[in-house]
Design a protein around this motif. Structure first.
Motif, PDB file in Angstrom:
ATOM      1  N   THR A 182       0.844  -1.202   0.000  1.00 50.78           N
ATOM      2  CA  THR A 182       0.000   0.000   0.000  1.00 50.78           C
ATOM      3  C   THR A 182       0.874   1.246   0.000  1.00 50.78           C
ATOM      4  OG1 THR A 182      -1.621  -1.259   1.242  1.00 50.78           O
ATOM      5  CG2 THR A 182      -2.012   1.088   1.071  1.00 50.78           C
ATOM      6  N   GLN A 183       2.021   1.166   0.695  1.00 50.03           N
ATOM      7  CA  GLN A 183       2.972   2.303   0.664  1.00 50.03           C
ATOM      8  C   GLN A 183       3.398   2.596  -0.759  1.00 50.03           C
ATOM      9  OE1 GLN A 183       6.647   2.211   2.892  1.00 50.03           O
ATOM     10  NE2 GLN A 183       5.565   1.594   4.735  1.00 50.03           N
ATOM     11  N   ALA A 184       3.781   1.537  -1.489  1.00 52.94           N
ATOM     12  CA  ALA A 184       4.248   1.725  -2.869  1.00 52.94           C
ATOM     13  C   ALA A 184       3.123   2.293  -3.725  1.00 52.94           C
ATOM     14  CB  ALA A 184       4.747   0.391  -3.430  1.00 52.94           C
ATOM     15  N   ALA A 185       1.900   1.770  -3.548  1.00 54.88           N
ATOM     16  CA  ALA A 185       0.755   2.251  -4.339  1.00 54.88           C
ATOM     17  C   ALA A 185       0.479   3.718  -4.009  1.00 54.88           C
ATOM     18  CB  ALA A 185      -0.481   1.399  -4.053  1.00 54.88           C
ATOM     19  N   PHE A 186       0.626   4.060  -2.736  1.00 50.23           N
ATOM     20  CA  PHE A 186       0.356   5.439  -2.330  1.00 50.23           C
ATOM     21  C   PHE A 186       1.395   6.398  -2.929  1.00 50.23           C
ATOM     22  CE2 PHE A 186       0.872   8.957   0.732  1.00 50.23           C
ATOM     23  CZ  PHE A 186      -0.380   9.541   0.558  1.00 50.23           C
ATOM     24  N   PHE A 187       2.667   6.028  -2.862  1.00 50.93           N
ATOM     25  CA  PHE A 187       3.711   6.889  -3.447  1.00 50.93           C
ATOM     26  C   PHE A 187       3.503   7.039  -4.957  1.00 50.93           C
ATOM     27  CE2 PHE A 187       6.750   5.867   0.235  1.00 50.93           C
ATOM     28  CZ  PHE A 187       6.352   7.014   0.900  1.00 50.93           C
ATOM     29  N   GLU A 188       3.131   5.924  -5.593  1.00 50.89           N
ATOM     30  CA  GLU A 188       2.876   5.982  -7.031  1.00 50.89           C
ATOM     31  C   GLU A 188       1.719   6.948  -7.313  1.00 50.89           C
ATOM     32  OE1 GLU A 188       1.723   2.658 -10.132  1.00 50.89           O
ATOM     33  OE2 GLU A 188       3.324   2.036  -8.758  1.00 50.89           O
ATOM     34  N   LEU A 189       0.697   6.844  -6.492  1.00 50.33           N
ATOM     35  CA  LEU A 189      -0.474   7.716  -6.685  1.00 50.33           C
ATOM     36  C   LEU A 189      -0.107   9.191  -6.510  1.00 50.33           C
ATOM     37  CD1 LEU A 189      -3.671   8.002  -6.805  1.00 50.33           C
ATOM     38  CD2 LEU A 189      -3.500   8.181  -4.333  1.00 50.33           C
ATOM     39  N   ILE A 190       0.605   9.517  -5.428  1.00 48.25           N
ATOM     40  CA  ILE A 190       0.864  10.949  -5.192  1.00 48.25           C
ATOM     41  C   ILE A 190       1.860  11.517  -6.206  1.00 48.25           C
ATOM     42  CG2 ILE A 190       0.126  11.022  -2.768  1.00 48.25           C
ATOM     43  CD1 ILE A 190       3.008  10.917  -1.902  1.00 48.25           C
ATOM     44  N   THR A 191       2.818  10.702  -6.634  1.00 46.61           N
ATOM     45  CA  THR A 191       3.738  11.227  -7.647  1.00 46.61           C
ATOM     46  C   THR A 191       3.001  11.403  -8.979  1.00 46.61           C
ATOM     47  OG1 THR A 191       4.580   9.001  -8.010  1.00 46.61           O
ATOM     48  CG2 THR A 191       5.887  10.421  -6.594  1.00 46.61           C
ATOM     49  N   HIS A 192       2.044  10.516  -9.254  1.00 48.62           N
ATOM     50  CA  HIS A 192       1.215  10.680 -10.460  1.00 48.62           C
ATOM     51  C   HIS A 192       0.378  11.967 -10.350  1.00 48.62           C
ATOM     52  CE1 HIS A 192      -1.344   9.506 -13.862  1.00 48.62           C
ATOM     53  NE2 HIS A 192      -2.325  10.032 -13.134  1.00 48.62           N
ATOM     54  N   MET A 193      -0.205  12.180  -9.186  1.00 47.34           N
ATOM     55  CA  MET A 193      -1.026  13.386  -8.996  1.00 47.34           C
ATOM     56  C   MET A 193      -0.189  14.650  -9.132  1.00 47.34           C
ATOM     57  SD  MET A 193      -3.239  12.087  -5.868  1.00 47.34           S
ATOM     58  CE  MET A 193      -4.782  12.868  -5.774  1.00 47.34           C
ATOM     59  N   HIS A 194       1.051  14.549  -8.690  1.00 44.79           N
ATOM     60  CA  HIS A 194       1.950  15.692  -8.811  1.00 44.79           C
ATOM     61  C   HIS A 194       2.311  15.934 -10.284  1.00 44.79           C
ATOM     62  CE1 HIS A 194       6.197  17.345  -8.747  1.00 44.79           C
ATOM     63  NE2 HIS A 194       5.448  18.328  -8.311  1.00 44.79           N
ATOM     64  N   ALA A 195       2.714  14.870 -10.959  1.00 41.36           N
ATOM     65  CA  ALA A 195       3.218  15.044 -12.328  1.00 41.36           C
ATOM     66  C   ALA A 195       2.116  15.369 -13.325  1.00 41.36           C
ATOM     67  CB  ALA A 195       3.960  13.778 -12.763  1.00 41.36           C
TER      68      ALA A 195
END
Ligand code: ATP
Length: 249
Positions: A182-195
């Motif tokens: 879930t940590q990895a999915a969360f980081f992926e999500l927030i970096t996607h939201m940022h980019a």
């Protein structure tokens, strides 16, 4: 010709000469820092460095001893537009007797004083479904939050912060107690939201690998034991290019 300004994005957080002490103990000393629209700022520092204290001052929970913080151009003590900012504090926990369900708590992220008594629309229900799914808590949405584990509760807090699509998301060690996937999915999500979705992030983390992988190896600034890492989303460069073109024409 006018000098080219690379700073065409709004200042979301502007910190000037900020100091803070708990009694005799100085925690933040003369900090100057700006978070602009579409920045992702990561804060790294040892235990007790003052990271949580800094975030608490930014969201108005602690007054500065000296200096000033502005949010979207307004001094923090006068700022009212809180729905533009999502904040997930560190080590949150619900009282075991707290009566609301997971879904109700996540939905509460959509309410402010103005719309608390309005009927919940279909679109709002869909936003809630999305937030529950992203944080992988759709299967426990009818459970009472007070009965969940610490990691599950943390996912509920994150889903509640995400549901509103805030312009600025402030996160204090958001994945503590959450499992690796879930940590990895969360980081992926927030970096996607940022980019890709123009969201701005200010995040305290102990995950130096994640911070350095996304934000670069070297801090952009240091204050005492606090290190700031930062990266703009690529749209910022487009903006700088537009600015340059504008200046040249
Ligand atoms: N309410 C308080 N009263 C007095 N001192 C405090 C208070 N809160 C924090 N401190 C002290 O201020 C310093 C900074 O604390 P803070 O929680 O901001 O650090 P941190 O960098 O977030 O640490 P951690 O990584 O452990 O979460 C610490 O020495 C802490 O003991």
């Amino acid at each position: 010709m006018q000098p080219v300004s690379l700073d065409c994005h709004q200042h979301m957080i502007n910190i000037q000469n900020l100091s803070f002490s708990y009694g005799e103990q100085k925690v933040i000393s003369d900090l100057n820092f700006t978070v602009r629209e579409r920045d992702f700022v990561g804060i790294i520092g040892s235990n007790g460095a003052g990271k949580t204290t800094l975030l608490k001052m930014i969201v108005g929970l602690l007054p500065a001893s000296k200096g000033e913080i502005r949010l979207f151009g307004q001094p923090v003590r006068k700022f009212k537009d809180w729905e533009r900012i999502g904040y997930v504090p560190q080590k949150n926990a619900f009282n075991p007797l707290f009566p609301a369900t997971v879904r109700e708590v996540v939905m509460s992220g959509l309410y402010n004083n103005k719309n608390v008594f309005r009927r919940i629309s279909r679109a709002q229900q869909c936003k809630c479904d999305d937030a529950l799914e992203v944080m992988r808590i759709e299967g426990i949405q009818d459970k009472r939050v007070g009965m969940l584990s610490g990691g599950q509760q943390q996912r509920v807090f994150l889903a509640r912060a995400l549901i509103n699509h805030p312009d600025l998301l402030i996160l204090d060690e958001p994945t503590v107690g959450i499992d690796i996937e879930t940590q990895a999915a969360f980081f992926e999500l927030i970096t996607h939201m940022h980019a890709h979705h123009h969201m701005t992030f200010l995040m305290v983390s102990h995950d130096i690998d994640m911070i350095q992988n996304y934000l670069g190896q070297e801090p952009v600034q240091r204050n005492g034991k606090i290190n700031f890492y930062s990266r703009h989303s690529h749209e910022l460069q487009n903006c700088a290019a537009e600015d340059l073109q504008h200046t040249l024409t």
